[in-house]
Design a protein around this motif. Structure first.
Motif, short mmCIF file in Angstrom:
data_model
loop_
_atom_site.label_atom_id
_atom_site.label_comp_id
_atom_site.label_asym_id
_atom_site.label_seq_id
_atom_site.Cartn_x
_atom_site.Cartn_y
_atom_site.Cartn_z
N SER A 1 -12.02 25.39 16.98
CA SER A 1 -12.46 24.25 16.18
C SER A 1 -13.81 23.73 16.68
O SER A 1 -14.68 23.38 15.88
CB SER A 1 -11.44 23.11 16.24
N ARG A 2 -13.98 23.71 18.01
CA ARG A 2 -15.28 23.25 18.54
C ARG A 2 -16.40 24.18 18.10
O ARG A 2 -17.50 23.75 17.76
CB ARG A 2 -15.22 23.15 20.07
N SER A 3 -16.11 25.47 18.11
CA SER A 3 -17.13 26.43 17.67
C SER A 3 -17.50 26.19 16.21
O SER A 3 -18.68 26.24 15.84
CB SER A 3 -16.61 27.87 17.86
N ILE A 4 -16.50 25.89 15.38
CA ILE A 4 -16.78 25.64 13.96
C ILE A 4 -17.64 24.38 13.81
O ILE A 4 -18.60 24.36 13.04
CB ILE A 4 -15.46 25.51 13.16
N VAL A 5 -17.31 23.33 14.56
CA VAL A 5 -18.10 22.09 14.49
C VAL A 5 -19.55 22.38 14.89
O VAL A 5 -20.49 21.97 14.19
CB VAL A 5 -17.49 21.00 15.40
N ARG A 6 -19.72 23.11 15.99
CA ARG A 6 -21.09 23.41 16.43
C ARG A 6 -21.83 24.24 15.38
O ARG A 6 -23.01 24.00 15.09
CB ARG A 6 -21.06 24.18 17.76
N THR A 7 -21.13 25.22 14.78
CA THR A 7 -21.76 26.06 13.76
C THR A 7 -22.19 25.22 12.56
O THR A 7 -23.31 25.37 12.05
CB THR A 7 -20.78 27.16 13.31
N TYR A 8 -21.31 24.32 12.12
CA TYR A 8 -21.63 23.49 10.94
C TYR A 8 -22.80 22.54 11.21
O TYR A 8 -23.53 22.19 10.30
CB TYR A 8 -20.39 22.67 10.53
N LEU A 9 -22.92 22.08 12.46
CA LEU A 9 -23.94 21.06 12.74
C LEU A 9 -25.24 21.64 13.30
O LEU A 9 -26.21 20.92 13.49
CB LEU A 9 -23.37 20.01 13.72
N ALA A 10 -25.24 22.96 13.53
CA ALA A 10 -26.35 23.58 14.27
C ALA A 10 -27.71 23.37 13.62
O ALA A 10 -28.72 23.27 14.31
CB ALA A 10 -26.10 25.08 14.43
N LEU B 1 -28.58 20.83 11.56
CA LEU B 1 -28.83 19.46 11.14
C LEU B 1 -29.43 18.68 12.31
O LEU B 1 -29.24 19.05 13.47
CB LEU B 1 -27.51 18.81 10.70
N PRO B 2 -30.15 17.61 12.02
CA PRO B 2 -30.74 16.81 13.10
C PRO B 2 -29.66 15.96 13.78
O PRO B 2 -29.64 14.74 13.66
CB PRO B 2 -31.78 15.95 12.37
N VAL B 3 -28.75 16.64 14.45
CA VAL B 3 -27.59 15.98 15.06
C VAL B 3 -27.45 16.47 16.49
O VAL B 3 -27.59 17.66 16.76
CB VAL B 3 -26.31 16.33 14.26
N GLU B 4 -27.17 15.54 17.37
CA GLU B 4 -26.92 15.90 18.77
C GLU B 4 -25.40 15.98 18.97
O GLU B 4 -24.69 15.03 18.70
CB GLU B 4 -27.51 14.82 19.68
N VAL B 5 -24.93 17.16 19.41
CA VAL B 5 -23.51 17.31 19.70
C VAL B 5 -23.34 17.37 21.21
O VAL B 5 -23.89 18.25 21.86
CB VAL B 5 -22.94 18.60 19.06
N VAL B 6 -22.62 16.39 21.76
CA VAL B 6 -22.41 16.36 23.21
C VAL B 6 -20.95 16.72 23.48
O VAL B 6 -20.04 16.05 23.02
CB VAL B 6 -22.69 14.95 23.77
N GLU B 7 -20.76 17.84 24.20
CA GLU B 7 -19.40 18.23 24.55
C GLU B 7 -19.06 17.72 25.94
O GLU B 7 -19.82 17.91 26.89
CB GLU B 7 -19.26 19.75 24.53
N LEU B 8 -17.93 17.05 26.06
CA LEU B 8 -17.53 16.47 27.34
C LEU B 8 -16.40 17.30 27.93
O LEU B 8 -15.32 17.35 27.36
CB LEU B 8 -17.07 15.02 27.13
N PRO B 9 -16.65 17.95 29.07
CA PRO B 9 -15.63 18.84 29.64
C PRO B 9 -14.36 18.08 29.98
O PRO B 9 -14.43 16.93 30.45
CB PRO B 9 -16.29 19.38 30.91
N PRO B 10 -13.21 18.68 29.74
CA PRO B 10 -11.95 18.01 30.05
C PRO B 10 -11.68 18.00 31.54
O PRO B 10 -12.26 18.79 32.29
CB PRO B 10 -10.91 18.88 29.33
#
Lengths: 481, 444
Positions: free
Chosen positions: B162-171, B173-182
Motif C-alpha cells: 500500500s505504501r508503494s502504491i501511495v508513493r507511485t500515485y503521488l510521485a 505531484l508537488p507533494v512531500e511524502v514523509v515515511e516514518l519508520p515503525p
C-alpha cells in the motif's frame, strides 16, 4: 422493496462458524474495542437468499436483455469462463512472493505471462503489465509511465492533449499525474482537428491521448501522422483501448506509432462487467518504456519456469496490491484461447457489421451528426425529436419498456442529445431488428404522442426517480450510521 | 469457437441493407498502409479444450496451508455468496446508469454503503474502489484536496505494498511524502508528534499495523486535528467485528481492502477497496455514490448521485479518474456481512483472535522464538526467529506450509522477523503442525 436492514430480526442467526477448537483468548483491553457491534442485519440464510434473489430480479443484464451501451462493449460472457476462473480461487497471492514460493504458483504465473504475450501480439506492443485493475487504472498507470520516461530524459513537460470527444477518464487520469490538459476540438469529419492539434503541440507536451476508433465510432485515417507529429516534439501517444473490439486483427496500435495502450479485458475480451466492475486494464508499452513498468514483473526463465522480478530500480512501483484482477485475467485468457485468431477477427468484423446495420436502418428517422460508415458503434442525435420536446433520455426510458437496456445517452459530450449504440458481435439480426423497430416506434411517438415517451418507463419497479432530491439530501446510508 | 450468431444468409441481408458488397468494405476508412503487420495468434478451440488447458494450469499451482496474510486473508465464504453473486442479472449488468432497470444493483450498493458506514463508524461511503492500496492513495489525494496542503505523513507500519502504491500515485505531484519508520511494529508516536505541522494534509496509519499490532490512534487524530490535518486509517475489515472503529478514534477517512469480506484469494484479485469518510467530506469522495430518493409516485428508489464529482462530467476537475470500480466484489462483501450478521461478525473476529493467540502461545514456546512486541494483536503477529526467516519459510514450504511472511524484503534489518497470520479456518491440528515443523526447521 424493503432494505435488508428493515428485514433484520434481533437474535436471528445466519452462518455457523468453524469449531472453536482452541481456548478463548483473554480479552483485549477495552480501549482497543469497538463500543458496540456493527449494525449489521440479523437474518437466516434463506432470508438473505430471498433478499438478493429479489434484488437480482430488479436488474437487467446481458443475459436477460440486449444491452447496446455505447463505449462499454456489452458482449456475451461465456459461462465456461466463470468455471475456469473458479479453478484458481484458492491460491494466495503472497505465496509466490515468499522465498522458494514461485514454484507453488507456476500455473497462475503462466496465465499472467501468456495473457501478456497474447496482448502484445494483438496490440503490437513490446511488453504488457496485467497489474492495472480497470481501464481508467490502466490510463493513470500509462500516464505515470510516460511521466517516468520524460523525467529520466530530463524533459520538462506540462501538458497532455486530448480531443474533446475523449472519454472523461482521459483528462482525469492525466490530471491525476499532475499534467495540465489541452483539449482539441473535433472537425467536420468527426476527427480531431489537425490544424488545431498542430497548433497545440509544443515541446512542453508530454502526451497525446487518443481513442481509436474514437467515441463517435469513427476511424481517424490520419492517426499515423498524428503520432509522428507528437514524436517530433518528444511527446508520447497513448491509445485508449476502450474501442479495440472494432479493429481486432485489422490494425495494431503499436504498428502505427502508439507508445502506450491499455486494453479493457471486460470489453474486448468478453469478461463480465459485474454491475460496474471488476474490470481489468492491462497496459502495453514500447521498448523505451519497459524499464518503468510496475513491479513485480512476471518473467519466464530459459527453463520455462516463471518467476517474479521486483528488482527493477527504474520502475514506477506498484499500482495495485498484487498482480492485477487475476480472476478477470484468467477469464480473458480462456476467452482468447477459445476464439483464437479467426474468432477475434470475426468478432471485430461482425461487431462493425452489426453497428452499420443499425446505423443504416435508423438514419432516416434520427439525425446522424457525422454521416459515414461507422466502426463498432454509431452515434445518433435526438435533435430532430427535440423539436417535439422529446430528449434522448425519453427515448432511452421508452426502450426499457420495450425490453432493451438503453444505449449510452449524452455521450460523447460534443453531440447534442447523443444516442450511442454499440450492439457488439454476439447479437443476432433478429435482436437488432426488434431493437430497430423499437427505436423507429419511439421516433414515430415523438411526433404523434410525445406524452407516451415522457411517461416511460412504466414496466419497471420504479418510475423515473427524482435525481435532484437525491443530490440535495445526500442520503447515502440507511439511518443510524 | 466464437459466440457470433450470424448465418451467411443474415450477413448477406445485412450487407444489402447497408449497401456494401462485403464486410471488408466496412473497413475502407483504415488505409492499407496502416493495416496490422502481424496477428500471429493460435487457432481457436472448444470450451472443453479450453477448460482442459485451464485445469492443467491450475494443477501447476500447489495448495499450501496458509499462515500468510499481508493484506489478503483466507476466510470462510458461505456458499450463498457465490450463488447469489453468481446471479447473472448482477454479474452481466454494468454500472447502473439507468436507475429504473438497475434497482437491484443500486439498492444493494446503498445497503453496502450502509454496511461500510456501520463497520467503520463514519457517516458516508462510496460504492467501492479498486483495492485497499489504491483506496489509501485515493484517501491521500482526497486529504490533499480538502486541506489544500502538500505534505503527507505515511506510517512505515502501513502495508508495504500500500505504501508503494501511495508513493507511485503521488510521485509526480508537488507533494512531500514523509515515511516514518515503525518502532517494534508500531507507529513512532514521538516522531509523529514532531512531524505533524500546519503543512500536513494527512497522517496515514493502519490498524492493525502490518506487523499485526492493534492500536488506538485517538491521540494522533487529536494532534492532526489541532494542526488542521486529517487522520486516514487503513483497516482490516474483519477485525472491525471487534476493534475500535476509525470513527471512534476520530479518523476522518477510513479505507481498506474488502477481500476478507466474502471474496476468494483468487491469486490477488479481484477484491475491492472501501472508503468511508465524515459526511462533511462527501463532495470530495472519489468514485460512485448511491443515494436514496423517490420516483414520480413517491416510491423509494436509488440512483447514482453527486455525479458532478466524477470524470464523465467534470473531466480533469473530477475527484478521481475511476469509472469501473469493483461492484460485484462489493456485493459479495454485503452478502457475506448479511450472512454473518451483527453477532456473526463479532464471533468471527473473536474466533480469529482465539486461534491467533493460541498459535502465538505455542510458537513462542519454541526455544529462541519470541514475539516482536508486547502490543496486543488481532489475527497476525510478528515473531523474531533465531535464524533468518526467509530460510525457515523456504524450508517449511517444502513441507506444504506457508509459515508466514518474512519481513526482511520489506524492512531491511528485520531479516529475523516473521509475520504469521492465523484465521478461523486454521485448525488446532494445523497450528500444532506449524509449531512442530518450525521447531524442527530451527533446531534439527
Amino acid at each position: 422493496m424493503e432494505l435488508i436492514y428493515e428485514k433484520s430480526v434481533d437474535g436471528r442467526a445466519g452462518v455457523r462458524l468453524p469449531a472453536g477448537d482452541v481456548p478463548a483468548a483473554s480479552p483485549l483491553p477495552a480501549g482497543f474495542l469497538r463500543g458496540e457491534p456493527a449494525g449489521l442485519p440479523e437474518l437466516s440464510e434463506l432470508d438473505v437468499v430471498r433478499h438478493f434473489t429479489q434484488l437480482s430480479r430488479r436488474n437487467i443484464g446481458v443475459d436477460t436483455t440486449f444491452y447496446p451501451l455505447g463505449s462499454c462493449t456489452m458482449k456475451y460472457n461465456a459461462k465456461a469462463l466463470e468455471e475456469g476462473a473458479r479453478l484458481f480461487t484458492p491460491f494466495h497471492p503472497m505465496v509466490p512472493l515468499l522465498p522458494g514460493g514461485e514454484k507453488f504458483s507456476q500455473g497462475a504465473l503462466a496465465i499472467l505471462h501468456r495473457m501478456g504475450k497474447l496482448l502484445e501480439e494483438i496490440t503490437g506492443m513490446d511488453a504488457v503489465t496485467c497489474q492495472p485493475l480497470a481501464g481508467a487504472h490502466g490510463e493513470v498507470t500509462g500516464i505515470m509511465l510516460i511521466a517516468a520516461y520524460h523525467k529520466a530524459k530530463g524533459n520538462r513537460k506540462r501538458y497532455v492533449i486530448v480531443p474533446d470527444s475523449s472519454h472523461g477518464t482521459n483528462p482525469s487520469s492525466a490530471a491525476m499525474v499532475g499534467y495540465e490538459i489541452v483539449t482539441v476540438p473535433t472537425d467536420a469529419c468527426g476527427d480531431m482537428d489537425r490544424e488545431k492539434y498542430k497548433a497545440a503541440l509544443s515541446g512542453e507536451v508530454a502526451a497525446v491521448m487518443m481513442t481509436c476508433p474514437n467515441t463517435l465510432g469513427l476511424f481517424n485515417p490520419h492517426i499515423k501522422e498524428i503520432c509522428a507529429l507528437a514524436h517530433a516534439v518528444d511527446a508520447l501517444v497513448y491509445y485508449d483501448g476502450a474501442n479495440l473490439n472494432a479493429i481486432l486483427g485489422k490494425l495494431r496500435p503499436g504498428d502505427v506509432g502508439f507508445d502506450v495502450v491499455h486494453v479493457n479485458l471486460h470489453k474486448t475480451f468478453g469478461t463480465p462487467h459485474g454491475s460496474g466492475g471488476p474490470g481489468s486494464g492491462p497496459v502495453g508499452v514500447k521498448q523505451a518504456l519497459v524499464p518503468y513498468l510496475p513491479v513485480p514483473r512476471v518473467v519466464e526463465g530459459g527453463d520455462g519456469r516463471f518467476s517474479l522480478d521486483s528488482d527493477r530500480p527504474l520502475s514506477i512501483g506498484r499500482t495495485a496490491n498484487f498482480f492485477g484482477n487475476f480472476g478477470v485475467i484468467a477469464r480473458a485468457y480462456g476467452y482468447t484461447l477459445m476464439l483464437g485468431k479467426e474468432g477475434l477477427i470475426d468478432a471485430g468484423e461482425l461487431a462493425v457489421l452489426n453497428a452499420n446495420y443499425v446505423l443504416a436502418r435508423l438514419k432516416d428517422l434520427y439525425d446522424l451528426p457525422y454521416d459515414q460508415t461507422c466502426m463498432h458503434e454509431c452515434v445518433f442525435s435526438a435533435s430532430r425529436q427535440l423539436r417535439h420536446d422529446i430528449r434522448a433520455i425519453d427515448i432511452a426510458k421508452f426502450l426499457i419498456d420495450k425490453g432493451f437496456h438503453p444505449p449510452t445517452v449524452y455521450f460523447p459530450l460534443i453531440v447534442k442529445e447523443a444516442i450511442m449504440i454499440e450492439p457488439t458481435e454476439t447479437e443476432s439480426k433478429a435482436t437488432l431488428d426488434a431493437f430497430i423497430e423499437a427505436m423507429r416506434e419511439a421516433a414515430v411517438l415523438a411526433e404523434k404522442d410525445p406524452a407516451a415517451l415522457k411517461r416511460a418507463p412504466v414496466t419497471t419497479p420504479i418510475s423515473r426517480p427524482d435525481e435532484t432530491k437525491a443530490a440535495r439530501e445526500q442520503k447515502v446510508c440507511h439511518f443510524g450510521c | 469457437m466464437g459466440f457470433t450468431p450470424h448465418t451467411r444468409e443474415e450477413i448477406r441481408e445485412m450487407l444489402a441493407a447497408i449497401g456494401v458488397g462485403s464486410v471488408g468494405d466496412l473497413f475502407h476508412s483504415i488505409p492499407q498502409a496502416l493495416r496490422a503487420r502481424s496477428f500471429d495468434l493460435p487457432p481457436g478451440m472448444s470450451e472443453f479444450e479450453m477448460m482442459t488447458r485451464l485445469q492443467e494450469l491450475a494443477g501447476r499451482n500447489a495448495d499450501v496451508v496458509p499462515f500468510v496474510g499481508g493484506g489478503f486473508y483466507d476466510h470462510i465464504i458461505p456458499a450463498a455468496v457465490d450463488h447469489l453473486a453468481g446471479r447473472s442479472e448482477f454479474y452481466t449488468a454494468y454500472t447502473p446508469y439507468q436507475p429504473e432497470c438497475s434497482q437491484g444493483t443500486l439498492q444493494a450498493l446503498f445497503e453496502y454503503q450502509t454496511a461500510i458506514c456501520r463497520l467503520t463508524g463514519l457517516a458516508s461511503s462510496n460504492a467501492s474502489l479498486y483495492d485497499g492500496g489504491t483506496a489509501l492513495a485515493e484517501a491521500a489525494l482526497m486529504a490533499l484536496r480538502i486541506t489544500g496542503r502538500s505534505r503527507i505523513l505515511l506510517d512505515g507500519a502501513v502495508n508495504p505494498f500500500s505504501r508503494s502504491i501511495v508513493r507511485t500515485y503521488l510521485a509526480n505531484l508537488p507533494v512531500e511524502v514523509v515515511e516514518l519508520p515503525p518502532v517494534c511494529g508500531e507507529s513512532d508516536r514521538s516522531r509523529f508528534s514532531r512531524e505533524i505541522d500546519d503543512r500536513t494534509a494527512a497522517v496515514l496509519v493502519q490498524n492493525p499495523t502490518f506487523f499485526g499490532c492493534v492500536a488506538d490512534y485517538g491521540d494522533l487524530a487529536g494532534q492532526a486535528h489541532r494542526c488542521g490535518a486529517l487522520l486516514v486509517s487503513s483497516v482490516y475489515a474483519v477485525s472491525l467485528g471487534l476493534l475500535k472503529t476509525p470513527g471512534e478514534m476520530g479518523a476522518d477517512i477510513a479505507v481498506g481492502d474488502g477481500q476478507s469480506l466474502g471474496n476468494p484469494l483468487s491469486f490477488g484479485g479481484p477484491s475491492f477497496g472501501f472508503l468511508a469518510a465524515g459526511k462533511q467530506y462527501i463532495r470530495n469522495v472519489p468514485g460512485r455514490i448511491v443515494g436514496e430518493t423517490v420516483d414520480r409516485e413517491g416510491r423509494r428508489g436509488f440512483v447514482l448521485t453527486l455525479q458532478a464529482r466524477e470524470q464523465h462530467i467534470k473531466r480533469q476537475k473530477a475527484t478521481s479518474n475511476i469509472c469501473s470500480n469493483q461492484s460485484l466484489c462489493a456485493l459479495r462483501g454485503l452478502i457475506f456481512l448479511s450472512c454473518l450478521g451483527r453477532r456473526g461478525l463479532t464471533d468471527l473476529a473473536m474466533r480469529n483472535r482465539d486461534k491467533a493467540e493460541y498459535a502465538k502461545g505455542v510458537l513462542t514456546a519454541i526455544r529462541g522464538v519470541t514475539a516482536l512486541s508486547g502490543a496486543p494483536t488481532f489475527n497476525e503477529f510478528t515473531l523474531c526467529l533465531p535464524r533468518p526467516a526467509g530460510e525457515v519459510v523456504s524450508s517449511l514450504l517444502k513441507r506444504g506450509i506457508a509459515a508466514g511472511v518474512p519481513l526482511g524484503p520489506y524492512y531491511p534489518g528485520a531479516e529475523h522477523g516473521l509475520l504469521v497470520t492465523v484465521t478461523e479456518k486454521r485448525s488446532r491440528d494445523q497450528i500444532d503442525l506449524l509449531a512442530r515443523e518450525l521447531e524442527t526447521a530451527l533446531w534439527n
